[in-house]
Design an enzyme around this catalytic site. Structure first.
Site, mmCIF file in Angstrom:
data_model
loop_
_atom_site.group_PDB
_atom_site.id
_atom_site.type_symbol
_atom_site.label_atom_id
_atom_site.label_comp_id
_atom_site.label_asym_id
_atom_site.label_seq_id
_atom_site.Cartn_x
_atom_site.Cartn_y
_atom_site.Cartn_z
ATOM 1 C CG ASP A 68 -12.747 -32.859 -1.377
ATOM 2 O OD1 ASP A 68 -12.505 -33.925 -0.798
ATOM 3 O OD2 ASP A 68 -12.224 -32.524 -2.452
ATOM 4 C CG ASP A 87 -18.919 -28.216 1.336
ATOM 5 O OD1 ASP A 87 -19.065 -28.808 0.245
ATOM 6 O OD2 ASP A 87 -17.841 -27.711 1.679
ATOM 7 C CG ASP A 136 -19.331 -32.005 -2.060
ATOM 8 O OD1 ASP A 136 -18.687 -32.085 -3.116
ATOM 9 O OD2 ASP A 136 -18.909 -31.389 -1.042
HETATM 10 MG MG LIG Z 1 -17.495 -29.711 -1.054
#
Ligand SMILES: [Mg+2]
Length: 273
Positions: A26, A212, A24
């Protein structure tokens, strides 16, 4: 899509690799606040040194990913775009085939206005409205509007109205993923679907996935090693399948710092250093 991916790979000399890392962006490879990824550079360099693949997997559009993938030196690898609704081919710069996206918008136009008007999608918004909704810069908002596979937007109605809206869309083959802020509509594929396709094509011996947020969970669980990158801006993910037996790890450091440490740790464990 699978055939298309294979063709691109065959056309551009097959990259074989022992390891593919799916990540991922961001809050994972890129810092949530500063958008900096330099703390991850040592691990990225180590991966490059062993010809490991790094596949970016993000809600970003192909238009947003292309310059970033180039900057990171990862253009020879495919990228998963629009939350898994599509794939950007290795070395590809395709941002123009919006046939899936146009079909999605066409389905939306057939929904009764009383419901349809409660969904404020990027497609119906001016660049200024997208800037207001996302906090992106004008240039970034323009890239975020270049969609090919999915339509994110704000839901302005009640949960009951949303259920009615989604029921109509489901009947048309459209699925929805609710993120932290945006409701994202697509024709059904997600990050792990595209991850499976890429694994099937490249057949790496080892896989690592890092993320995240809830939309990364399936990807983390599918990898040989999944890494939950700490994100102090959101509540922690619940315990994941494989966490007890050590196949899912959690970092203490957030963003690219956590990314860097986790990759070095796993390269040691896999004896790939
Ligand atoms: Mg993310």
């Amino acid at each position: 899509m699978q055939c298309q991916l294979r063709r691109f790979i065959n056309d551009s000399m097959t990259a074989t690799t022992d390891l593919i890392v799916f990540t991922d962006l961001d809050g994972t490879l890129i810092d949530h606040d500063t958008y900096d990824w330099s703390p991850a550079q040592p691990a990225l360099s180590a991966l490059k040194g062993m010809s490991a693949g790094v596949v970016l997997a993000s809600s970003k559009t192909a238009a947003e990913i292309i310059p970033l993938r180039q900057t990171l030196g990862l253009h020879q690898w495919p990228a998963i775009v629009e939350n898994g609704a599509g794939i950007l081919s290795p070395n590809g710069a395709e941002t123009q085939d919006a046939s899936q996206y146009n079909e999605l918008l066409s389905i939306l136009t057939k929904i009764p206005p009383a419901l349809r008007d409660l969904f404020r999608g990027f497609g119906a918004c001016s660049p200024e409205q997208v800037i207001d909704m996302t906090g992106l810069t004008a240039k970034a908002a323009q890239l975020a509007k270049q969609r090919m596979f999915s339509e994110p937007g704000l839901w302005l109605g009640t949960d009951m109205q949303k259920a009615e809206f989604l029921k109509i869309l489901t009947a048309q083959g459209v699925t929805a993923q609710q993120g932290g802020r945006f409701l994202s509509l697509s024709f059904g594929t997600n990050k792990v679907d595209q991850m499976r396709r890429i694994i099937e094509t490249y057949r790496p011996k080892h896989t690592i996935a890092l993320g995240d947020a809830p939309n990364d969970v399936k990807m983390l669980e599918h990898a040989e090693f999944g890494v939950v990158i700490a994100n102090p801006h959101r509540s922690p993910l619940p315990p994941l399948t494989g966490e007890e037996d050590g196949h899912i790890l959690r970092t203490k450091a957030s963003g690219p710092m956590g990314w860097n440490m986790a990759i070095h740790d796993l390269l040691d464990r896999l004896e790939l250093h």
